[in-house]
Design an enzyme around this catalytic site. Structure first.
Site, PDB file in Angstrom:
ATOM      1  N   HIS A 269       0.796  -1.240   0.087  1.00 46.09           N
ATOM      2  CA  HIS A 269       0.042   0.125   0.050  1.00 46.09           C
ATOM      3  C   HIS A 269       0.934   1.275   0.041  1.00 46.09           C
ATOM      4  CE1 HIS A 269      -3.165  -2.717   1.576  1.00 46.09           C
ATOM      5  NE2 HIS A 269      -2.196  -3.216   2.250  1.00 46.09           N
TER       6      HIS A 269
HETATM    7  O1  RIB Z   1      -4.032  -0.691   5.417  1.00 47.07           O
HETATM    8  C1  RIB Z   1      -2.835  -0.638   5.167  1.00 47.07           C
HETATM    9  C2  RIB Z   1      -2.188   0.434   5.769  1.00 47.07           C
HETATM   10  O2  RIB Z   1      -2.136   0.037   7.249  1.00 47.07           O
HETATM   11  C3  RIB Z   1      -0.617   0.476   5.482  1.00 47.07           C
HETATM   12  O3  RIB Z   1      -0.281   1.786   5.697  1.00 47.07           O
HETATM   13  C4  RIB Z   1       0.168  -0.157   6.341  1.00 47.07           C
HETATM   14  O4  RIB Z   1       1.621  -0.001   6.868  1.00 47.07           O
HETATM   15  C5  RIB Z   1      -0.459  -0.251   7.625  1.00 47.07           C
HETATM   16  O5  RIB Z   1      -0.123   0.884   8.382  1.00 47.07           O
END
Ligand code: RIB
Ligand code: CA
Length: 345
Positions: A269
Site C-alpha cells: 500500500h
Molecule cells: O491498511 C494498510 C495500511 O496500514 C498501510 O499503511 C500499512 O503499513 C498499515 O499501516
C-alpha cells in the site's frame, strides 16, 4: 525526470512503509525533509528505530526522524505484530541505528517546516493520521501552507482489511482521520488530499517474482527465491544488504497474506502512496466528500465517499480511482535495484 518534490513523511514503519521509505531514498528528485513516526503497526519508538536504521541502510543518515504522539487521539493504541512482525519489519534484523531520534516533537517540526517553506512541501501520510491531526489543530493554515497532501488510508465501497468495513490506518485513529478530512472541506480541488485507499492499493500486489527481479536488478549473482513451499521464517542470504533485509521483510508479509487467505502475495500500500507523492506513477482520481465513522462501535474507522454530492457537503478528498500495477512494479524494481547497487554494490 519528474518535477522536484520536497516531502514530509509520516509513517508507522511497517513493512510497506519500509519499502516506501527505501523507494523515496532512491529518487534523486525527492527531498526528504523529515520523517515522523506515528504509532500504528508498532509503537512510536519502534517505528522511529526502524526509520533511523532504514535511512542509514539507504545512505540517508542525514534525514531527521522525529516522534510526536505515542497514542491515538481518543482511543487506546492497537498495534499489529501479526501483520508486520514484533518489530514491524518482518524477519529482518536491521543494524542498530547510529543516529538518534530528533530531540523535538514531530508535530512542531512539521509546522515549523511548513511555515518556513510555504507552498513548497508535500505531506505523505502512510500511517494513522494522529500526528497530522495534531499539526492541523496547532496550525489550521497547514492545508494552505502545504503544496500537497497524499494519504494512504480508507477503503471506499471495498472491504476493509481490519474490520469488514474499515482499513487499518483509519481504524487505529478514526478521530484523527475525521479531523483531517474535515480540515480540507471546501478547499479548491487542487488542495484536497490525494487518497490512496484499499481499492487501489490492493491492486499493487507484490509477488515472489518481484523480489527475484529486484535482486537481479541489484546485481545479486544468486537468484533470490522467496517461495510458498519453503519453510516459514527462512532468512535471505542475498549478497546485497538492502536486498537481504527487504527480502526478509517481504517473506514475513507474504506469509501473513497467505495466512489470511489472500495468497502468497503482499499488498504494498505505502509504496504506491509514496510513488504518487513522488510523481513517478500514473493514476486517476475522483473528487468526493469523505466521512469517517467515529461513533458506531461495529463501524469505527469505516470511511464512506460521497462522489455524487448526495450529502450536500463540500468535497474534501481526491480518491485514487485508477492505477497501473505493472508500471508501478517496473518503477519500484528499477529504482530500488539501482539504489542497492549504488549503496552496497
Ligand atoms: O491498511 C494498510 C495500511 O496500514 C498501510 O499503511 C500499512 O503499513 C498499515 O499501516
Ligand atoms: Ca503504514
Amino acid at each position: 525526470m519528474p518535477q522536484p518534490v520536497s516531502l514530509l513523511l509520516d509513517c508507522d514503519t511497517g513493512i510497506d512503509d519500509a519499502l516506501a521509505l527505501a523507494y523515496l531514498c532512491s529518487q534523486p528528485h525527492v527531498e526528504l525533509v523529515a520523517v515522523s513516526s506515528t504509532p500504528g503497526n508498532v509503537d512510536a519508538e519502534q517505528v522511529a528505530r526502524n526509520n533511523l536504521a532504514l535511512l542509514e541502510l539507504c545512505g540517508r543518515p542525514d534525514v531527521p526522524v522525529a516522534i510526536g504522539a505515542r497514542a491515538p487521539l481518543e482511543i487506546p493504541l492497537v498495534t499489529t505484530p501479526e501483520t508486520h512482525g514484533p518489530q514491524g519489519i518482518g524477519y529482518a534484523e536491521l543494524p542498530e541505528p547510529q543516529g538518534r531520534v530528533y530531540a523535538g516533537d514531530a508535530v512542531e517540526l512539521w509546522i515549523e517546516a511548513a511555515r518556513a517553506r510555504p507552498g513548497e512541501l508535500t505531506a505523505l501520510l502512510t500511517a494513522p493520521l494522529t500526528n497530522f491531526a495534531l499539526a492541523l489543530r496547532a496550525e489550521p493554515r497547514l492545508p494552505e501552507l502545504l503544496r500537497g497532501v497524499v494519504i494512504m488510508g480508507g477503503s471506499y465501497y471495498y472491504q476493509g482489511n481490519t474490520t469488514p468495513t474499515a482499513e487499518w490506518n483509519t481504524h487505529v485513529d478514526p478521530h484523527a482521520a475525521a479531523e483531517v478530512f474535515a480540515a480540507f472541506s471546501g478547499l479548491p480541488e487542487e488542495k484536497l488530499p490525494v487518497v490512496c485507499a484499499l481499492e487501489s492499493t490492493e491492486r499493487i500486489e507484490m509477488r515472489p517474482e518481484h523480489v527475484e527481479d529486484l535482486a537481479r536488478e541489484a546485481g545479486c549473482a544468486v537468484p533470490e527465491l522467496v517461495l510458498p513451499g519453503q519453510p516459514e521464517g527462512l532468512r535471505s542470504t542475498a549478497s546485497n544488504p538492502l536486498v537481504r533485509h527487504l527480502s526478509d521483510m517481504l517473506r514475513f508479509y507474504f506469509e501473513f497474506h497467505r495466512a489470511y487467505d489472500q495468497g502468497y502475495i503482499a499488498h504494498v500500500h505505502d509504496y504506491f502512496a509514496a510513488a504518487v507523492a513522488a510523481g513517478t506513477v500514473r493514476y486517476g482520481t475522483r473528487t468526493a466528500t469523505v466521512h469517517v465513522e467515529t461513533a458506531a462501535p461495529r463501524l469505527l474507522g469505516t470511511t464512506v465517499a460521497d462522489y455524487r454530492g448526495l450529502w450536500g457537503e463540500a468535497p474534501n478528498a481526491r480518491i485514487v480511482s485508477e492505477n497501473h500495477p505493472g508500471e508501478a512494479f517496473d518503477e519500484l524494481i528499477r529504482s530500488l535495484g539501482a539504489l542497492a547497487r549504488r549503496i552496497h554494490g
